[in-house]
Motif scaffolding. Structure first.
Motif, PDB file in Angstrom:
ATOM      1  N   LEU A  92       7.698   9.752   9.068  1.00 38.48           N
ATOM      2  CA  LEU A  92       8.765   9.686   8.062  1.00 38.48           C
ATOM      3  C   LEU A  92       8.205   9.916   6.663  1.00 38.48           C
ATOM      4  O   LEU A  92       8.807  10.627   5.849  1.00 38.48           O
ATOM      5  N   GLN A  93       7.061   9.309   6.391  1.00 36.29           N
ATOM      6  CA  GLN A  93       6.451   9.492   5.076  1.00 36.29           C
ATOM      7  C   GLN A  93       6.002  10.932   4.875  1.00 36.29           C
ATOM      8  O   GLN A  93       6.126  11.478   3.769  1.00 36.29           O
ATOM      9  N   ALA A  94       5.520  11.575   5.936  1.00 34.14           N
ATOM     10  CA  ALA A  94       5.120  12.976   5.829  1.00 34.14           C
ATOM     11  C   ALA A  94       6.323  13.874   5.554  1.00 34.14           C
ATOM     12  O   ALA A  94       6.179  14.943   4.955  1.00 34.14           O
ATOM     13  N   ALA A  95       7.507  13.431   5.973  1.00 35.16           N
ATOM     14  CA  ALA A  95       8.737  14.178   5.711  1.00 35.16           C
ATOM     15  C   ALA A  95       9.352  13.822   4.364  1.00 35.16           C
ATOM     16  O   ALA A  95      10.526  14.107   4.126  1.00 35.16           O
ATOM     17  N   SER A  96       8.559  13.170   3.498  1.00 30.79           N
ATOM     18  CA  SER A  96       8.962  12.816   2.126  1.00 30.79           C
ATOM     19  C   SER A  96      10.078  11.786   2.097  1.00 30.79           C
ATOM     20  O   SER A  96      10.881  11.754   1.151  1.00 30.79           O
ATOM     21  N   LYS A  97      10.135  10.916   3.111  1.00 32.86           N
ATOM     22  CA  LYS A  97      11.100   9.830   3.080  1.00 32.86           C
ATOM     23  C   LYS A  97      10.571   8.719   2.182  1.00 32.86           C
ATOM     24  O   LYS A  97       9.402   8.356   2.258  1.00 32.86           O
ATOM     25  N   PRO A  98      11.428   8.149   1.313  1.00 32.63           N
ATOM     26  CA  PRO A  98      10.958   7.091   0.417  1.00 32.63           C
ATOM     27  C   PRO A  98      10.687   5.792   1.178  1.00 32.63           C
ATOM     28  O   PRO A  98      11.091   5.628   2.334  1.00 32.63           O
ATOM     29  N   ALA A  99      10.032   4.881   0.494  1.00 35.03           N
ATOM     30  CA  ALA A  99       9.699   3.595   1.117  1.00 35.03           C
ATOM     31  C   ALA A  99      10.948   2.820   1.494  1.00 35.03           C
ATOM     32  O   ALA A  99      10.956   2.082   2.496  1.00 35.03           O
ATOM     33  N   ALA A 100      12.022   2.974   0.727  1.00 30.70           N
ATOM     34  CA  ALA A 100      13.263   2.270   1.049  1.00 30.70           C
ATOM     35  C   ALA A 100      13.835   2.737   2.383  1.00 30.70           C
ATOM     36  O   ALA A 100      14.382   1.936   3.150  1.00 30.70           O
ATOM     37  N   THR A 101      13.691   4.032   2.687  1.00 27.94           N
ATOM     38  CA  THR A 101      14.159   4.551   3.969  1.00 27.94           C
ATOM     39  C   THR A 101      13.306   4.006   5.104  1.00 27.94           C
ATOM     40  O   THR A 101      13.828   3.646   6.168  1.00 27.94           O
ATOM     41  N   ILE A 102      12.004   3.938   4.896  1.00 27.67           N
ATOM     42  CA  ILE A 102      11.115   3.396   5.927  1.00 27.67           C
ATOM     43  C   ILE A 102      11.462   1.934   6.195  1.00 27.67           C
ATOM     44  O   ILE A 102      11.472   1.484   7.349  1.00 27.67           O
ATOM     45  N   ARG A 103      11.772   1.194   5.147  1.00 30.49           N
ATOM     46  CA  ARG A 103      12.167  -0.206   5.346  1.00 30.49           C
ATOM     47  C   ARG A 103      13.476  -0.293   6.124  1.00 30.49           C
ATOM     48  O   ARG A 103      13.631  -1.131   7.024  1.00 30.49           O
ATOM     49  N   SER A 104      14.436   0.565   5.778  1.00 29.77           N
ATOM     50  CA  SER A 104      15.720   0.553   6.476  1.00 29.77           C
ATOM     51  C   SER A 104      15.541   0.870   7.956  1.00 29.77           C
ATOM     52  O   SER A 104      16.124   0.209   8.824  1.00 29.77           O
ATOM     53  N   TYR A 105      14.726   1.874   8.262  1.00 26.86           N
ATOM     54  CA  TYR A 105      14.452   2.214   9.652  1.00 26.86           C
ATOM     55  C   TYR A 105      13.705   1.071  10.336  1.00 26.86           C
ATOM     56  O   TYR A 105      13.938   0.784  11.514  1.00 26.86           O
ATOM     57  N   GLY A 106      12.789   0.438   9.603  1.00 24.14           N
ATOM     58  CA  GLY A 106      12.011  -0.641  10.181  1.00 24.14           C
ATOM     59  C   GLY A 106      12.849  -1.842  10.570  1.00 24.14           C
ATOM     60  O   GLY A 106      12.587  -2.486  11.596  1.00 24.14           O
ATOM     61  N   MET A 107      13.878  -2.167   9.790  1.00 21.54           N
ATOM     62  CA  MET A 107      14.736  -3.289  10.126  1.00 21.54           C
ATOM     63  C   MET A 107      15.509  -3.023  11.416  1.00 21.54           C
ATOM     64  O   MET A 107      15.697  -3.927  12.242  1.00 21.54           O
ATOM     65  N   ASP A 108      15.961  -1.788  11.609  1.00 26.96           N
ATOM     66  CA  ASP A 108      16.651  -1.450  12.859  1.00 26.96           C
ATOM     67  C   ASP A 108      15.704  -1.498  14.043  1.00 26.96           C
ATOM     68  O   ASP A 108      16.065  -1.974  15.127  1.00 26.96           O
ATOM     69  N   LEU A 109      14.487  -1.009  13.853  1.00 27.22           N
ATOM     70  CA  LEU A 109      13.505  -1.056  14.929  1.00 27.22           C
ATOM     71  C   LEU A 109      13.103  -2.491  15.257  1.00 27.22           C
ATOM     72  O   LEU A 109      12.878  -2.832  16.428  1.00 27.22           O
ATOM     73  N   LEU A 110      13.000  -3.333  14.240  1.00 21.04           N
ATOM     74  CA  LEU A 110      12.686  -4.739  14.483  1.00 21.04           C
ATOM     75  C   LEU A 110      13.775  -5.390  15.322  1.00 21.04           C
ATOM     76  O   LEU A 110      13.486  -6.160  16.243  1.00 21.04           O
ATOM     77  N   ARG A 111      15.024  -5.086  15.038  1.00 23.08           N
ATOM     78  CA  ARG A 111      16.139  -5.638  15.812  1.00 23.08           C
ATOM     79  C   ARG A 111      16.059  -5.180  17.278  1.00 23.08           C
ATOM     80  O   ARG A 111      16.300  -5.960  18.200  1.00 23.08           O
ATOM     81  N   TRP A 112      15.715  -3.920  17.489  1.00 28.01           N
ATOM     82  CA  TRP A 112      15.592  -3.385  18.839  1.00 28.01           C
ATOM     83  C   TRP A 112      14.407  -3.997  19.574  1.00 28.01           C
ATOM     84  O   TRP A 112      14.512  -4.368  20.753  1.00 28.01           O
ATOM     85  N   GLU A 149       0.839  -1.192   0.000  1.00 24.07           N
ATOM     86  CA  GLU A 149       0.000   0.000   0.000  1.00 24.07           C
ATOM     87  C   GLU A 149       0.878   1.248   0.000  1.00 24.07           C
ATOM     88  O   GLU A 149       1.914   1.291   0.666  1.00 24.07           O
ATOM     89  N   VAL A 150       0.430   2.258  -0.726  1.00 21.61           N
ATOM     90  CA  VAL A 150       1.214   3.487  -0.819  1.00 21.61           C
ATOM     91  C   VAL A 150       1.209   4.235   0.509  1.00 21.61           C
ATOM     92  O   VAL A 150       2.228   4.780   0.940  1.00 21.61           O
ATOM     93  N   ALA A 151       0.074   4.253   1.200  1.00 19.85           N
ATOM     94  CA  ALA A 151      -0.042   5.003   2.446  1.00 19.85           C
ATOM     95  C   ALA A 151       0.716   4.346   3.590  1.00 19.85           C
ATOM     96  O   ALA A 151       1.101   5.027   4.547  1.00 19.85           O
ATOM     97  N   GLU A 152       0.928   3.050   3.510  1.00 20.08           N
ATOM     98  CA  GLU A 152       1.636   2.324   4.561  1.00 20.08           C
ATOM     99  C   GLU A 152       2.463   1.219   3.917  1.00 20.08           C
ATOM    100  O   GLU A 152       2.067   0.050   3.911  1.00 20.08           O
ATOM    101  N   PRO A 153       3.625   1.555   3.362  1.00 14.70           N
ATOM    102  CA  PRO A 153       4.394   0.547   2.626  1.00 14.70           C
ATOM    103  C   PRO A 153       4.925  -0.580   3.506  1.00 14.70           C
ATOM    104  O   PRO A 153       5.041  -1.722   3.052  1.00 14.70           O
ATOM    105  N   TYR A 154       5.227  -0.286   4.786  1.00  9.37           N
ATOM    106  CA  TYR A 154       5.766  -1.308   5.683  1.00  9.37           C
ATOM    107  C   TYR A 154       5.113  -1.150   7.052  1.00  9.37           C
ATOM    108  O   TYR A 154       4.768  -0.054   7.479  1.00  9.37           O
ATOM    109  N   ARG A 155       4.968  -2.284   7.715  1.00  2.00           N
ATOM    110  CA  ARG A 155       4.400  -2.278   9.063  1.00  2.00           C
ATOM    111  C   ARG A 155       5.140  -3.318   9.901  1.00  2.00           C
ATOM    112  O   ARG A 155       5.485  -4.410   9.425  1.00  2.00           O
ATOM    113  N   LEU A 156       5.391  -2.961  11.154  1.00  2.00           N
ATOM    114  CA  LEU A 156       6.075  -3.845  12.087  1.00  2.00           C
ATOM    115  C   LEU A 156       5.038  -4.537  12.960  1.00  2.00           C
ATOM    116  O   LEU A 156       4.168  -3.873  13.538  1.00  2.00           O
TER     117      LEU A 156
END
Length: 222
Positions: free
Chosen positions: A37-57, A12-19
């Protein structure tokens, strides 16, 4: 570290990734952070990168049975130490993932001998990754988690103190605050648990491959 929870790609465009947690429920604090992050115009790849770090934490917090908004600098310190000492998890090949086979049940296969970690690739110059988490990975993870808690501190939904603090030499303020543009930047440590990352050597390719690459370009704009 138990490989529980996961980062899902929704399509989904509005929520490309979910933890989601081990029970398959949405981790709401991360969803709100991803929306910001999406409101700050971060691409989906950045959200995925942040999500992997958050998943590890979050996996670390689930293992020690500490809520995300009750984490202290003790958990942040131990998590940073664990990243330095732990081996990267063994990932199951996608063929075995479809069959539901565990990593330790996958039969050993003959693979070509791999170069030693740190050995540069003869073509690209990129070093062979090791079994431990690289300093760049740990530095990125520290930045993501510090930003995550800073966001919830501003929203009033997180702990009173950020578990990932700034370095002791910087009690307040951002790095290079009030910097004189006429002066050169001096090295300034940011996060207290942020590792030092060595300066990367520029990658290169052999001259013959460089010529072959430009010979394959069809248009000037390429």
């Amino acid at each position: 570290m138990p490989q529980i929870g996961r980062l899902e790609e929704t399509g989904e465009v509005a929520e490309p990734y979910r933890l989601v947690d081990p029970q398959g429920q949405l981790v709401v604090p991360t969803a709100v952070f991803f929306a910001d992050l999406q409101a700050a115009s971060k691409p989906a790849a950045t959200i995925r990168s942040y999500g992997m770090d958050l998943l590890r934490w979050y996996r670390f917090l689930w293992a020690v049975e500490v809520l995300w908004n009750q984490a202290t600098r003790i958990e942040a310190r131990d998590f940073s130490r664990w990243l330095q000492l732990a081996d990267k998890p063994t990932r199951v090949h996608w063929r075995h993932q479809r069959k539901g086979i565990a990593a330790d049940a996958v039969p050993a296969q003959r693979e070509p001998q791999r170069a030693a970690p740190g050995t540069p690739n003869p073509v690209t110059g990129k070093p062979v990754p090791g079994q431990k988490y690289a300093a760049t990975t740990r530095a990125h993870c520290e930045t993501v988690l510090r930003t995550f808690y800073d966001f919830h501190l501003e929203e009033g939904t997180g702990p009173i103190v950020n578990p990932f603090p700034l370095d002791r030499s910087r009690r307040v303020g951002r790095a290079h605050a009030h910097h004189n543009p006429m002066d050169s930047f001096r090295p300034e440590r940011q996060g207290r648990y942020r590792p030092k990352v060595s300066k990367r050597i520029p990658r290169r390719i052999p001259d013959e491959l460089f010529n072959a690459l430009f010979a394959a370009l069809k248009y000037n704009r390429e």
